[in-house]
Design an enzyme around this catalytic site. Structure first.
Site, short mmCIF file in Angstrom:
data_model
loop_
_atom_site.label_atom_id
_atom_site.label_comp_id
_atom_site.label_asym_id
_atom_site.label_seq_id
_atom_site.Cartn_x
_atom_site.Cartn_y
_atom_site.Cartn_z
N ARG A 43 63.68 61.77 44.47
CA ARG A 43 64.13 60.41 44.16
C ARG A 43 63.79 60.15 42.71
O ARG A 43 62.64 59.97 42.36
CB ARG A 43 63.38 59.44 45.09
CG ARG A 43 63.89 58.03 45.08
CD ARG A 43 62.83 57.08 45.65
NE ARG A 43 61.82 56.78 44.66
CZ ARG A 43 60.53 56.52 44.92
NH1 ARG A 43 60.08 56.56 46.15
NH2 ARG A 43 59.69 56.23 43.94
N HIS A 45 61.57 53.45 44.28
CA HIS A 45 61.87 53.38 45.71
C HIS A 45 62.98 52.36 45.95
O HIS A 45 64.00 52.64 46.56
CB HIS A 45 60.61 53.00 46.50
CG HIS A 45 60.90 52.63 47.91
ND1 HIS A 45 61.32 53.56 48.83
CD2 HIS A 45 60.86 51.44 48.54
CE1 HIS A 45 61.52 52.94 49.99
NE2 HIS A 45 61.26 51.67 49.84
N TYR A 93 52.67 55.49 39.76
CA TYR A 93 52.12 56.51 40.67
C TYR A 93 52.69 57.91 40.45
O TYR A 93 52.32 58.83 41.18
CB TYR A 93 52.30 56.08 42.14
CG TYR A 93 53.73 55.71 42.53
CD1 TYR A 93 54.12 54.38 42.56
CD2 TYR A 93 54.65 56.68 42.86
CE1 TYR A 93 55.42 54.02 42.92
CE2 TYR A 93 55.95 56.33 43.22
CZ TYR A 93 56.32 55.00 43.24
OH TYR A 93 57.61 54.65 43.59
C1 LIG Z 1 58.81 50.66 60.66
C2 LIG Z 1 58.66 50.43 59.20
N1 LIG Z 1 57.46 50.61 58.62
C3 LIG Z 1 57.33 50.40 57.28
C4 LIG Z 1 58.42 50.01 56.52
C5 LIG Z 1 58.25 49.81 55.02
N2 LIG Z 1 58.90 50.89 54.31
C6 LIG Z 1 60.13 50.75 53.79
S1 LIG Z 1 60.67 52.15 53.05
C7 LIG Z 1 59.24 52.98 53.41
C8 LIG Z 1 59.06 54.41 52.97
C9 LIG Z 1 60.07 55.35 53.54
O1 LIG Z 1 60.00 56.59 52.90
P1 LIG Z 1 60.96 57.77 53.30
O2 LIG Z 1 61.08 57.85 54.78
O3 LIG Z 1 60.50 58.99 52.60
O4 LIG Z 1 62.40 57.33 52.76
P2 LIG Z 1 62.89 57.11 51.25
O5 LIG Z 1 62.70 55.66 50.93
O6 LIG Z 1 62.10 58.00 50.36
O7 LIG Z 1 64.34 57.45 51.24
C10 LIG Z 1 58.38 52.16 54.11
C11 LIG Z 1 57.03 52.56 54.56
C12 LIG Z 1 59.63 49.82 57.19
N3 LIG Z 1 60.75 49.45 56.53
N4 LIG Z 1 59.75 50.05 58.52
#
Ligand SMILES: Cc1ncc(C[n+]2csc(CCOP(=O)(O)OP(=O)(O)O)c2C)c(N)n1
Ligand SMILES: [Mg+2]
Length: 358
Positions: free
Chosen positions: A255, A259, A268
């Site tokens: 990425r 985020h 970070y």
């Molecule tokens: C059940 C839940 N827990 C926490 C969140 C907060 N949250 C949003 S995105 C994220 C990280 C996700 O990372 P990843 O699965 O690697 O996907 P990426 O954003 O890198 O595509 C989190 C913890 C959420 N949306 N849903």
């Protein structure tokens, strides 16, 4: 399928083709004109992604989750799908939505906050973005089992991140899909980060290893190599349609942006990591391949740039033309039938709005 730790690559970062004993045959039909189309897709989605990020910075969108760096993972996998396959994305798959034919203006309401959704999932066979991490993988497992119950021959793909693999929902989805041999492709975009947490905090072993525990084939692919992603996704879809059950694909990518537009990755992340992944850029290597083959003339490049610019303009127009919905409409369509709790909340909110107007 290949050795579990191998990262399948068909095009190197300098644009040379590799032959792979298991996967090259899946893209035998892809000629230079097709590769140019994949290139065009990637250029267009990078451009619309940049436009949406700019719209958020200008206060026109509430939020945006940029896909910069993940173009090949999204285009390669989405272009492997048939129209009657169904997609359950997370929130970053704008490139996949684009390939499904979702209109650019339909991508905007969700992020502008004018609607809880943006398009009709059944029109394009792609669900709208899922914010609850991993939830969409369960939807995909259920949908896949439904395909079998109906005796259909389509397949389903679900997208999730490296961080999502720590979520129970993903584990349950893989368990059900594997046990029922459901026609599901679990497509993990390992972009190295879950907001500010590196993938090394999610797992001590490569993500692909998890598929083994469920008894499903699993493949790691260079997620920045559009041709390799197309090949492995085609292979997984073929297996699914033949009754071979689910596959886990780990697309190893990065990425490049934040985020979402709400965070600052410089807090970070080491600049050297970014530089390394710029070197592995998904678009650049295909440009080098096409140029070396004499398949990207100046005129082709200009046509592609014009297409990207007009797509960005269309996206911007679609965003700016959205009207704000009446505030109380957020209570509509929560349930199919009237619901006492929702009605009470509607009244309470209406009373609050009255205090603002007086
Ligand atoms: C059940 C839940 N827990 C926490 C969140 C907060 N949250 C949003 S995105 C994220 C990280 C996700 O990372 P990843 O699965 O690697 O996907 P990426 O954003 O890198 O595509 C989190 C913890 C959420 N949306 N849903
Ligand atoms: Mg991630």
């Amino acid at each position: 399928m290949s050795d579990i730790d191998e990262i399948v690559q068909l095009v190197t970062i300098t644009g040379e083709r590799h032959i792979h004993p298991d996967f090259s045959t899946y893209v035998d039909d892809i000629d230079l004109a097709d590769i140019r189309k994949l290139y065009e897709d990637m250029v267009v989605v990078r451009r619309i992604d940049a436009e949406a990020t700019a719209l958020q910075r200008q206060g026109q969108l509430g939020l945006w989750a940029p896909l910069l760096g993940q173009e090949a993972a999204q285009i390669g996998s989405a272009r492997a799908l048939e129209p009657d396959d169904f997609v359950f994305p997370s929130y970053r798959e704008h490139g996949v939505a684009y390939c499904r034919g979702v209109e650019l203006k339909e991508m905007m309401p969700f992020w502008r906050g004018t609607s809880l959704s943006g398009w009709d999932p059944h029109r394009y066979n792609i669900a709208t973005p899922a914010i609850i991490i991993g939830a969409q993988t369960l939807h995909a497992a259920g949908y896949g089992m439904g395909i079998d119950f109906d005796g259909d021959n389509s397949a389903v793909i679900t997208y999730f991140g490296d961080g999502a693999t720590s979520q129970g929902d993903v584990s349950e989805a893989m368990g059900f899909a594997a046990s029922f041999a459901a026609p599901v492709v679990f497509f993990c975009q390992n972009n190295q980060w879950a907001i500010s947490e590196p993938v090394t905090l999610q797992t001590r072993a490569p993500i692909a290893h998890r598929g083994r525990g469920y008894g499903m084939p699993t493949v790691r692919v260079d997620g920045n190599d559009v041709l390799a992603v197309l090949a492995v996704t085609r292979a997984a879809l073929e297996l699914a349609r033949e009754g071979g059950g689910p596959t886990l694909i780990e697309a190893v990518t990065y990425r490049r942006g934040p985020h979402t537009t709400s965070d600052d990755p410089t807090r970070y992340r080491a600049p050297a990591d970014d530089a390394e992944w710029i070197r592995r850029d998904p678009i650049e290597r295909i440009r080098l391949l096409l140029e070396a083959a004499g398949a990207l003339s100046d005129e082709d490049a200009k046509t592609i740039e014009d297409h990207a610019a007009s797509a960005a303009a269309e996206l911007r127009r679609g965003c700016l033309e959205l009207d704000d919905p009446p505030a109380l409409s957020m209570f509509d369509d929560v349930y199919a039938e009237p619901h006492a709790l929702i009605e009470a909340e509607r009244r309470e909110y209406a009373a609050y709005l009255d205090t603002l107007e007086s």
